[in-house]
Design an enzyme around this catalytic site. Structure first.
Site, PDB file in Angstrom:
ATOM      1  N   LYS A   1       6.664   4.632 -11.361  1.00 26.59           N
ATOM      2  CA  LYS A   1       7.121   3.275 -11.676  1.00 26.59           C
ATOM      3  C   LYS A   1       7.363   3.147 -13.183  1.00 26.59           C
ATOM      4  O   LYS A   1       6.615   3.738 -13.983  1.00 26.59           O
ATOM      5  CB  LYS A   1       6.054   2.277 -11.205  1.00 26.59           C
ATOM      6  CG  LYS A   1       6.446   0.819 -11.330  1.00 26.59           C
ATOM      7  CD  LYS A   1       5.348  -0.075 -10.753  1.00 26.59           C
ATOM      8  CE  LYS A   1       5.662  -1.549 -10.864  1.00 26.59           C
ATOM      9  NZ  LYS A   1       4.607  -2.394 -10.291  1.00 26.59           N
TER      10      LYS A   1
ATOM     11  N   SER B   1       5.916  -5.782  -6.963  1.00 31.86           N
ATOM     12  CA  SER B   1       6.858  -5.364  -7.974  1.00 31.86           C
ATOM     13  C   SER B   1       7.213  -3.874  -7.967  1.00 31.86           C
ATOM     14  O   SER B   1       8.152  -3.464  -8.651  1.00 31.86           O
ATOM     15  CB  SER B   1       6.286  -5.704  -9.357  1.00 31.86           C
ATOM     16  OG  SER B   1       5.098  -4.983  -9.594  1.00 31.86           O
TER      17      SER B   1
ATOM     18  N   SER C   1       1.277  -5.464  -5.642  1.00 27.64           N
ATOM     19  CA  SER C   1       2.573  -4.828  -5.921  1.00 27.64           C
ATOM     20  C   SER C   1       2.768  -3.405  -5.402  1.00 27.64           C
ATOM     21  O   SER C   1       3.880  -2.892  -5.468  1.00 27.64           O
ATOM     22  CB  SER C   1       2.837  -4.849  -7.418  1.00 27.64           C
ATOM     23  OG  SER C   1       3.319  -6.107  -7.781  1.00 27.64           O
TER      24      SER C   1
HETATM   25  N1  GLN Z   1       3.430 -10.940  -6.771  1.00 25.92           N
HETATM   26  C1  GLN Z   1       2.371 -10.781  -7.698  1.00 25.92           C
HETATM   27  C2  GLN Z   1       2.744 -11.369  -9.043  1.00 25.92           C
HETATM   28  O1  GLN Z   1       3.862 -11.726  -9.186  1.00 25.92           O
HETATM   29  C3  GLN Z   1       1.961  -9.342  -7.764  1.00 25.92           C
HETATM   30  C4  GLN Z   1       2.321  -8.606  -9.006  1.00 25.92           C
HETATM   31  C5  GLN Z   1       1.683  -7.240  -9.131  1.00 25.92           C
HETATM   32  O2  GLN Z   1       0.830  -6.836  -8.352  1.00 25.92           O
HETATM   33  N2  GLN Z   1       2.084  -6.541 -10.171  1.00 25.92           N
HETATM   34  O3  GLN Z   1       1.968 -11.468  -9.920  1.00 25.92           O
END
Ligand code: GLN
Length: 476
Positions: free
Chosen positions: A77, A152, A176
C-alpha cells in the site's frame, strides 16, 4: 495461469522449481498492467522487481532453507515506505516523496526474498472507505467495476482479487484491510495492535494504525503475516511478550459470540443472510454459539472518529512545506507558505479530519470530546475482555452492505456510520479477520468478520482457517 494461484501453491511450485520467480513475476505483472486501466489498483510499479525476482531464483536454485515467500510478488500500500520508491499516500502533499528508508515490514519481506511488485492505490492518507479520496482516482472492484474496491486499502485488495499481485500489505486503522478484502472477495487480516512494527508506515492515527495482510485465503494472509510479525525496537508499541501460540484444529467446541447489535436494521438482508449462513455452518461443525451483547457499540463510531481525527490532526501537523512534501509557490512569508502548502496539498477529506481533530483537542472541548471518547474506549475494552472469558471469537458482518457503488453521492454521516462493524476491534486493539462467506444477489462478494482475543492472533487465524476449509468460500 500463475497469477491465479495462491501464495501457498506458488511457494511449493517455486521450491520444486516447477516455475521460476521471473516467470511468476512476468505473469502477475502482465496481469497487473492489463487490469490497470479498468481497476486503477496501482499508483506505481517497482522498476527493481525484475532484479529481485532474479535474485530470488538464485536463492531458490541454491536450495536449503529458503524462506517460504522467496520469489512471491507482493504489492505494498502506498502509505508504507519502500526505500527509493515514491510513496504518496495518494496525496498531492507527498506526490513526489521518495522515502530514504524502508518500513520494517518491507525490510523483512525483502530479506525473505519476496518481490515488491508495486505500490497500491488508496484513500488519501488512508482516510475513507471507498479508495476514492486520493488524487489518483477511485479503485474499482474487479468483480464489478461500477463498484468500489473498498477502502482505504482498495488497491491492495483489488490487486490480489484480480491476480495483479499474489499477496499485499495494507493498513487498517478502522477497517481498511478488512472492508476492501470483504468487497473484493479475498481474505484480509488485521493483527493485534503491537504485532507488526509501524516503523515506516506513514501515520494516520498512531494508537489505531496497524499493518495488515491481504491474500486469496487464510493460509496466504498468515504466511505473509508470519514474515512481518517480528519484534522491532524501532516501534515501542511493537511487543511480542504476550502473544499466545494456541491454535484450534477444528471448530468442535469453539465458542463463537454473536453480538446482537451488529445484526440490526442497518445491515442489508444479503449480508445478514450470508453471515448467518456462516454461523450455521460453524455450528454444524461443532462450534458453540453464544448470544452476546456489546452495550458500548452504539458509541463506537463516534469515539473512533474523535480519537482517529485527533491523532490525525497531530500527525499531519508535520506537513508544513518546510522539510518535505508539497510546497506552495510564490509566498511572501513563512506563515503564508505553510498555510498555502496545506491548503493546496491536502484534499477535502483530510482537511475535514484535521479540522475535526483540532476542534476535539482544543481547550474547553477536549474534556467533552477527546477525553470522553478515550474513557469510552476503555469501557469497550473491558466489555470485550468480559466476552472473551466465555468466547473464543466474535463473529459479525464486516460491513453493513456488500459494496459501495462508485459515484453515488452518500451522506458523510452514513459513510462514517457504516464503519460500525470494524471500528470496535480497532479501538480495542484486537485481531480481526475478514473472509468471504457468500455472494449478494447482484453478485458482489460478502465477507465475514471474526474478532479474536488480544494477542490471540494465532488462535483467531486457526478458527478462520477451520471455517474456510469447512466450506466457506475457499480458494486453493
Ligand atoms: N473508513 C475508516 C476511516 O475512514 C477506516 C480507515 C482506515 O482503516 N484507514 O477512517
Amino acid at each position: 495461469m500463475l497469477y491465479e494461484r495462491s501464495a501457498f501453491e506458488l511457494a511449493e511450485l517455486l521450491r520444486n522449481r516447477k516455475c521460476s520467480a521471473v516467470e511468476l513475476l512476468d505473469s502477475v505483472k502482465k496481469r497487473a498492467v492489463e487490469l490497470q486501466p479498468s481497476l486503477n489498483a496501482y499508483i506505481s510499479f517497482n522498476d527493481n522487481a525484475a532484479k529481485a525476482a532474479e535474485e530470488a531464483d538464485r536463492r531458490l536454485a541454491q536450495g536449503g532453507d529458503v524462506p517460504v515467500l522467496c520469489g512471491i510478488p507482493v504489492a505494498v500500500k502506498d502509505n508504507i515506505s519502500v526505500k527509493g520508491l515514491r510513496t504518496t499516500c495518494a496525496s498531492k502533499m507527498l506526490e513526489n516523496y521518495v522515502p530514504p528508508y524502508s518500513a520494517s515490514a518491507v525490510e523483512l519481506l525483502e530479506a525473505a526474498g519476496a518481490v515488491i511488485i508495486g505500490k497500491t492505490n488508496m484513500d488519501e492518507f488512508a482516510m475513507g472507505s471507498a479508495s476514492d479520496t486520493g488524487i489518483f482516482g477511485a479503485v474499482k472492484n474487479p468483480v464489478n467495476t461500477s463498484y468500489s474496491a473498498g477502502g482505504s486499502s482498495g488497491g491492495s485488495a483489488a490487486a490480489v482479487a484480480g491476480g495483479a499481485a499474489t499477496l499485499a500489505l495494507g493498513s487498517d486503522t478502522g477497517g481498511s484491510v478488512r472492508q476492501p478484502a470483504s468487497f473484493c472477495g479475498v481474505a484480509g487480516f488485521c493483527p493485534s495492535y503491537g504485532a507488526v512494527s509501524r516503523y515506516g508506515l506513514i501515520a494516520f492515527a498512531s494508537s489505531l494504525d496497524r499493518i495488515g495482510t491481504i491474500g486469496k485465503n487464510i493460509r496466504d494472509v498468515q504466511l505473509l503475516h508470519n514474515i512481518i510479525n517480528v519484534t522491532d525496537p524501532r516501534d515501542v508499541t511493537n511487543n511480542h511478550n504476550f502473544f499466545s501460540e494456541h491454535s484450534f484444529h477444528s471448530l468442535k467446541g469453539v465458542r463463537i459470540g454473536i453480538p446482537e447489535e451488529l445484526f440490526g436494521d442497518m445491515v442489508s438482508d444479503d449480508v445478514k443472510t450470508a453471515v448467518i449462513g456462516a454461523v450455521k455452518l460453524m455450528e454444524s461443525e461443532g462450534a458453540v454459539i453464544h448470544d452476546i451483547s456489546l452495550p458500548s457499540l452504539s458509541s463506537a463510531v463516534k469515539a473512533y472518529y474523535v480519537i482517529s481525527s485527533a491523532e490525525a490532526s497531530s500527525n499531519l501537523a508535520r506537513y508544513d512545506g518546510v522539510r518535505y512534501g508539497f510546497r506552495a509557490e510564490g509566498c511572501s512569508s513563512p506563515m503564508e507558505m505553510i498555510r498555502k502548502s496545506r491548503t493546496e496539498g491536502f484534499g477535502d477529506e483530510v482537511k475535514r479530519r484535521i479540522l475535526l481533530g483540532t476542534f476535539v483537542l482544543s481547550e474547553g472541548c477536549s474534556d467533552s470530546y477527546y477525553k470522553r471518547a478515550a474513557l469510552f474506549r476503555q469501557r469497550l475494552c473491558r466489555e470485550f475482555d468480559e466476552i472473551f472469558r466465555s468466547c473464543d471469537a466474535v463473529v459479525s458482518p464486516v460491513y453493513p452492505e456488500a459494496g459501495i457503488k462508485l459515484g453515488k453521492g452518500k451522506r458523510l454521516a452514513d459513510i462514517y456510520s457504516a464503519d460500525i462493524c470494524t471500528v470496535p476491534s480497532s479501538l480495542a486493539g484486537l485481531p480481526a479477520v475478514s473472509i468471504p462467506c457468500g455472494t449478494a444477489s447482484d453478485g458482489l462478494p460478502i465477507g465475514l468478520q471474526l474478532i479474536g482475543r488480544r494477542y490471540g492472533d494465532n488462535e483467531l487465524l486457526s478458527i478462520a482457517y477451520c471455517y474456510e476449509v469447512a466450506g466457506g468460500v475457499y480458494h486453493g
